[in-house]
Motif scaffolding. Structure first.
Motif, short mmCIF file in Angstrom:
data_model
loop_
_atom_site.label_atom_id
_atom_site.label_comp_id
_atom_site.label_asym_id
_atom_site.label_seq_id
_atom_site.Cartn_x
_atom_site.Cartn_y
_atom_site.Cartn_z
N THR A 196 0.84 -1.20 0.00
CA THR A 196 0.00 0.00 0.00
C THR A 196 0.88 1.26 0.00
OG1 THR A 196 -0.03 -0.31 2.38
CG2 THR A 196 -1.99 -1.03 1.16
N THR A 197 1.85 1.30 0.91
CA THR A 197 2.72 2.48 0.97
C THR A 197 3.68 2.51 -0.21
OG1 THR A 197 3.97 1.24 2.61
CG2 THR A 197 2.61 3.03 3.42
N ILE A 198 4.08 1.34 -0.69
CA ILE A 198 4.97 1.29 -1.86
C ILE A 198 4.27 1.90 -3.07
CG2 ILE A 198 6.03 -0.29 -3.52
CD1 ILE A 198 6.74 -2.10 -1.07
N PHE A 199 3.05 1.43 -3.35
CA PHE A 199 2.30 2.01 -4.47
C PHE A 199 2.01 3.48 -4.20
CE2 PHE A 199 0.72 -1.35 -7.52
CZ PHE A 199 1.49 -2.40 -7.03
N GLY A 200 1.73 3.82 -2.95
CA GLY A 200 1.40 5.20 -2.60
C GLY A 200 2.56 6.16 -2.77
N ALA A 218 4.77 18.86 2.54
CA ALA A 218 4.96 17.46 2.14
C ALA A 218 3.81 16.56 2.56
CB ALA A 218 6.29 16.93 2.71
N ARG A 219 3.33 16.77 3.78
CA ARG A 219 2.24 15.91 4.26
C ARG A 219 0.98 16.13 3.43
NH1 ARG A 219 2.26 12.95 9.21
NH2 ARG A 219 0.19 12.47 10.00
N ALA A 220 0.71 17.37 3.09
CA ALA A 220 -0.47 17.70 2.27
C ALA A 220 -0.31 17.15 0.86
CB ALA A 220 -0.67 19.21 2.23
N ILE A 251 1.12 5.84 10.32
CA ILE A 251 2.44 5.37 9.89
C ILE A 251 2.63 5.68 8.41
CG2 ILE A 251 3.95 3.36 9.64
CD1 ILE A 251 2.62 2.11 12.05
N SER A 252 1.59 5.42 7.63
CA SER A 252 1.64 5.70 6.19
C SER A 252 1.91 7.18 5.92
CB SER A 252 0.30 5.29 5.57
OG SER A 252 0.11 5.89 4.32
N ARG A 253 1.19 8.03 6.61
CA ARG A 253 1.38 9.49 6.41
C ARG A 253 2.76 9.93 6.82
NH1 ARG A 253 -4.23 10.06 8.62
NH2 ARG A 253 -5.56 10.51 6.82
N LEU A 254 3.28 9.33 7.88
CA LEU A 254 4.63 9.67 8.31
C LEU A 254 5.63 9.31 7.22
CD1 LEU A 254 6.74 10.48 10.46
CD2 LEU A 254 6.56 8.16 11.40
#
Ligand code: OVM
Length: 401
Positions: A241-245, A270-272, A353-356
């Protein structure tokens, strides 16, 4: 039959690789056809508008997960693995195991991961920007989450190799038994053996998220039989999920230079920028639910025991929710309400964790590279659930401005 005739019938195959890599024209046709459509090819119902997808995700009593969130109905055919205690379950069983997992990943506990995640992102950003050209998938998106998340879970450094093949099985298995499914399962046995061993207590480093799940057994919060399956959920849901993201986020920025300029001028965005990429190119495009009763959705009655395909990636671009510029990548947009992490009781437990990960990786690039451009045509990676890239060659220009 009467109810079905009320819903528009489409004969498209949402799992055709050509549709999977460019689903957006199909999404628009579904949204414009009506609030609910019937996909004749698989005999399933589907929703692609934001309002209906959000409502279905929030109504677990009607739209159950316990029969599996893929096309296969676990009540009619055996599941390919022991069902996930989190993803493929309803309350009260779901509630009992979700609580201890959630506890490990609150915004507050995730702050404990920030220093290590930031340091790894800075190191990788430094190396990649120095190279000038790199593959944002093979050299970045596939490297970073395996490094930091597998570390956080407590997997030993050697032998993480099967992780991505396991993830390929998990996410392709939500679709039909098409060539993507078959390819993912071509050599399944050693991968299944590996993942089972990796989730055992003695395989997990002390202090990690995996070890902490096992500590919940000691406290009596979960059973020793549940612990390895919950560790398996972290490894199933937390990597691809995070790899594709991450790949999708770099794609968005590389193809929208004015947005990259904004990010470079203020890396605090960056977060936005990552959040908007989740809306615009949702890594998890679809999940199924199974109805527990006949349900009237805006005048269309879906019968009981029916599989319903929810298109989060389409909801995230529904002009009814996002306005006329729904199809624009805009890092200053107000993104709350996007469904890339789902909604309701199953909403992504690892979202912080993903957002971080997304934030620190994009910030590390943005601070070092004044420009970010495609260096060659990206190559999409078809997957029965995930949308993203196999290759994403990019070129960066170092320097402050
Ligand atoms: C799980 C699981 C697997 C895939 C995805 C997911 C997005 C969860 O095994 O619990 O959530």
């Amino acid at each position: 039959m009467l109810s079905r005739s009320q819903a528009p019938v489409l004969d498209d195959d949402p799992f055709d690789p050509e549709v999977l890599v460019d689903p957006y024209p199909f999404h628009q046709r579904m949204r414009d056809a009506g609030p609910v459509v019937f996909l004749a090819r698989y005999g399933v119902w589907a929703m692609a508008r934001h309002a209906e997808v959000a409502n279905a995700l929030s109504d677990w009593e009607t739209f159950s997960s316990a029969a599996g969130v893929g096309l296969a109905d676990f009540r009619k055919e055996p599941a390919w693995r022991r069902p996930s205690l989190l993803l493929e379950a309803d309350p009260p069983a779901h509630t009992a195991v979700r609580k201890p997992v959630l506890h490990l990943m609150t915004p507050k506990t995730v702050q404990g991961l920030r220093a290590a995640f930031e340091a790894a992102a800075e190191e990788l950003g430094e190396e990649l920007v120095a190279r000038r050209e790199f593959d944002a998938v093979a050299d970045l998106a596939e490297v970073y989450p395996i490094r930091v998340f597998a570390d956080a879970v407590g997997l030993p450094e050697e032998g993480r190799g099967p992780l991505l093949r396991y993830a390929g099985m998990v996410f392709n298995a939500f679709g039909p038994r098409n060539p993507l499914f078959e390819a993912a399962f071509a050599e399944a046995a050693p991968v299944l053996e590996w993942i089972t061993a990796a989730c055992q207590r003695d395989a997990l480093a002390p202090g990690g998220l995996g070890a902490q799940i096992w500590e919940a057994v000691d406290r009596g919060d979960i059973t020793a039989d549940q612990a390895p399956l919950l560790v398996r959920s972290l490894l199933s849901a937390g990597l691809d999920t995070t790899i594709f993201g991450l790949g999708n986020a770099v794609f968005c920025l590389a193809t929208n230079p004015e947005q990259y300029d904004l990010l470079h001028a203020d890396p605090g965005l960056a977060r936005a920028a990552f959040e908007e990429s989740l809306r615009y190119e949702a890594p998890v495009q679809t999940f199924f639910r199974t109805t527990t009763r006949p349900v009237d959705v805006e005048g269309t009655v879906i019968p009981s025991d029916a599989k319903v395909l929810l298109f989060m990636g389409s909801a995230n671009r529904d002009p009814r929710r996002w306005g006329d510029d729904a199809n624009r990548y805009d890092i200053r947009r107000r993104t709350p309400g996007h469904l890339a992490f789902g909604a309701g009781i199953h909403v992504c437990v690892g979202q912080f964790i993903s957002r971080l990960e997304g934030e620190v990786v994009l910030a590390a690039l943005a601070r070092r590279a004044r420009r970010l451009d495609l260096a060659a045509d990206p190559v999409a990676k078809p997957n029965n659930t995930l949308k993203g890239f196999r290759h994403l060659p990019v070129r960066v220009t170092a320097g402050p401005s």
